[in-house]
Design an enzyme around this catalytic site. Structure first.
Site, PDB file in Angstrom:
ATOM      1  N   HIS A 156       0.843  -1.205   0.000  1.00 51.53           N
ATOM      2  CA  HIS A 156       0.000   0.000   0.000  1.00 51.53           C
ATOM      3  C   HIS A 156       0.880   1.257   0.000  1.00 51.53           C
ATOM      4  CE1 HIS A 156      -3.443   2.609   1.459  1.00 51.53           C
ATOM      5  NE2 HIS A 156      -2.398   3.317   1.881  1.00 51.53           N
ATOM      6  N   GLU A 157       1.823   1.304   0.914  1.00 48.51           N
ATOM      7  CA  GLU A 157       2.655   2.511   1.052  1.00 48.51           C
ATOM      8  C   GLU A 157       3.489   2.755  -0.204  1.00 48.51           C
ATOM      9  OE1 GLU A 157       1.805   4.381   3.280  1.00 48.51           O
ATOM     10  OE2 GLU A 157       0.797   2.973   4.613  1.00 48.51           O
ATOM     11  N   HIS A 160       1.724   4.385  -3.047  1.00 47.60           N
ATOM     12  CA  HIS A 160       1.623   5.852  -3.003  1.00 47.60           C
ATOM     13  C   HIS A 160       2.751   6.470  -3.839  1.00 47.60           C
ATOM     14  CE1 HIS A 160      -1.757   6.555  -0.436  1.00 47.60           C
ATOM     15  NE2 HIS A 160      -1.246   5.928   0.607  1.00 47.60           N
ATOM     16  N   TYR A 171      -4.269  14.383  -2.750  1.00 49.66           N
ATOM     17  CA  TYR A 171      -4.671  13.609  -1.571  1.00 49.66           C
ATOM     18  C   TYR A 171      -5.820  14.290  -0.838  1.00 49.66           C
ATOM     19  CZ  TYR A 171      -3.634   9.947   1.844  1.00 49.66           C
ATOM     20  OH  TYR A 171      -3.687   8.836   2.650  1.00 49.66           O
ATOM     21  N   GLU A 180      -5.909   6.591  -2.315  1.00 53.09           N
ATOM     22  CA  GLU A 180      -5.930   5.551  -1.281  1.00 53.09           C
ATOM     23  C   GLU A 180      -6.331   4.189  -1.860  1.00 53.09           C
ATOM     24  OE1 GLU A 180      -5.292   4.752   1.957  1.00 53.09           O
ATOM     25  OE2 GLU A 180      -3.997   6.455   1.580  1.00 53.09           O
ATOM     26  N   ASP A 253      -9.827  13.571   7.794  1.00 47.78           N
ATOM     27  CA  ASP A 253      -9.137  12.605   6.944  1.00 47.78           C
ATOM     28  C   ASP A 253      -9.042  13.107   5.493  1.00 47.78           C
ATOM     29  OD1 ASP A 253      -7.972  10.140   6.121  1.00 47.78           O
ATOM     30  OD2 ASP A 253      -9.946   9.238   5.771  1.00 47.78           O
ATOM     31  N   HIS A 258      -9.529   7.808   3.500  1.00 45.74           N
ATOM     32  CA  HIS A 258      -9.454   6.401   3.919  1.00 45.74           C
ATOM     33  C   HIS A 258     -10.844   5.806   4.136  1.00 45.74           C
ATOM     34  CE1 HIS A 258      -5.400   7.876   5.068  1.00 45.74           C
ATOM     35  NE2 HIS A 258      -5.019   6.654   4.745  1.00 45.74           N
TER      36      HIS A 258
END
Ligand code: ASN
Ligand code: ZN
Length: 338
Positions: A156-157, A160, A171, A180, A253, A258
């Site tokens: 996931h990271e 990005h 974002y 996301e 958020d 998310h």
């Protein structure tokens, strides 16, 4: 989720609340840096044949300065530090998905070295891509364990980073939720490809195994059934909607990045489950083609993205193909209009 933790005032969760507050403040300052325009990789370079990964793992020793002390370089033996070795393996598995399945040479398509720092901060409840490298906290130990424990989180990271170098989705709001969702989609694909799991076998969870046994929950998010990943006294219930009927309008958020990501996440799962087999094949190719094809605006909406996945499916598999139909049907189910 971190906001929930930060608001806890029970004595047994005091340290967790403090840690969550710090992680939240820190991630906010980072997002400003990450919002810088994506450096586009020149097309010529993007075609370069994928080479092996160039990994370097650092240890921050519970401080918050980067990158920290070098502990493992590419090709070196395991360090014996579980977090450092999980990070090394996870970066390798992620690199392998992009190289072998999508013909992409690392995060930028041009062989970017993969750097990661482990043991970042004290009780740090997060993992993140800071625009240049990966960073992993050890978790607070009461709610979260170390963030290298989950391969889907590592995938996931790093995704990005791929988004930063390609579509550059901002974002915030729907574009942020798509950013996301891209990370969740490629995060689960890294794990499914490593384990060679079919659509039916896979858990479709992000962050499985991250929670301690004190938490009532399987994972951070579920692409298959958004809103069902956890339901816990402290964390509350997974807030993700599974269609536009539940779309959450919020300023928290970054506009619910998310939260509303559950909607495009489920669309991807629906395409994969309609087609069966391996999700990194047709569904992955369609989504990857959409992310990297250059047609998405940085402030893309769900509708615009849905249209782009349909075009990508048509281009790859033909008008009226099973793949194209599955894409149209999936967006209809989650109530996103093309
Ligand atoms: N782990 C979080 C994420 O990648 C950190 C953040 O950027 N909010 O979404
Ligand atoms: Zn993310």
């Amino acid at each position: 989720m971190l906001r929930k933790l930060a608001a806890q005032d029970e004595p047994r969760l005091r340290a967790v609340a403090r840690a969550a507050k710090e992680s939240l403040l820190h991630i906010r300052s980072l997002q400003a840096a990450r919002a810088l325009p994506a450096p586009a990789t020149p097309p010529g370079i993007r075609q370069a044949k994928p080479g092996p990964p160039k990994r370097t793992i650092y240890d921050a020793g519970m401080a918050e300065s980067l990158p920290g002390k070098l502990v493992r370089k590419e090709g070196e033996a395991a360090t014996g530090d579980v977090g450092a070795d999980e990070a090394y393996e996870g970066l390798g598995s992620t690199h392998r998905l992009y190289a072998e399945v999508f013909g992409r040479n690392s995060i930028d398509g041009a062989g970017l070295p993969l750097d990661a720092t482990v043991h970042f901060g004290k009780l740090y409840d997060n993992a993140f891509w800071d625009g240049k490298q990966m960073v992993f906290g050890d978790g607070d130990g009461q709610i979260f364990q170390r963030f290298t424990k989950s391969l889907s989180v590592i995938g996931h990271e790093l995704a990005h980073g791929v988004t930063q170098y390609t579509a550059g989705l901002v974002y915030r709001n729907q574009a942020g939720a798509l950013n996301e969702s891209m990370s969740d989609v490629f995060g689960v694909l890294v794990e499914q490809f490593l384990k060679q799991e079919s659509v039916e076998q896979a858990s479709w969870l992000i962050g499985e195994g991250l929670f301690t046994e004190q938490v009532q929950g399987a994972a951070l998010r579920s692409l298959k059934a958004p809103g069902t990943a956890y339901d816990d006294d402290v964390l509350g219930k997974d807030p993700q909607p599974d269609s536009m009927d539940g779309y959450v309008r919020t300023s928290a958020d970054n506009g619910g990045v998310h939260i509303n990501s559950g909607i495009p996440n489920r669309a991807f799962h629906l395409v994969a489950s309609a087609l069966g087999g391996n999700a990194w094949e047709a569904p992955g190719q369609i989504w990857y083609g959409t992310l990297t094809g250059g047609s998405l605006p940085a402030t893309c909406t769900f509708g615009r993205f849905a249209k782009a996945t349909a075009s990508s499916a048509k281009e790859l598999f033909g008008d009226g193909s099973a793949e194209h139909d599955a894409v149209l049907k999936a967006w209809e189910t989650v109530k996103v209009k093309l």
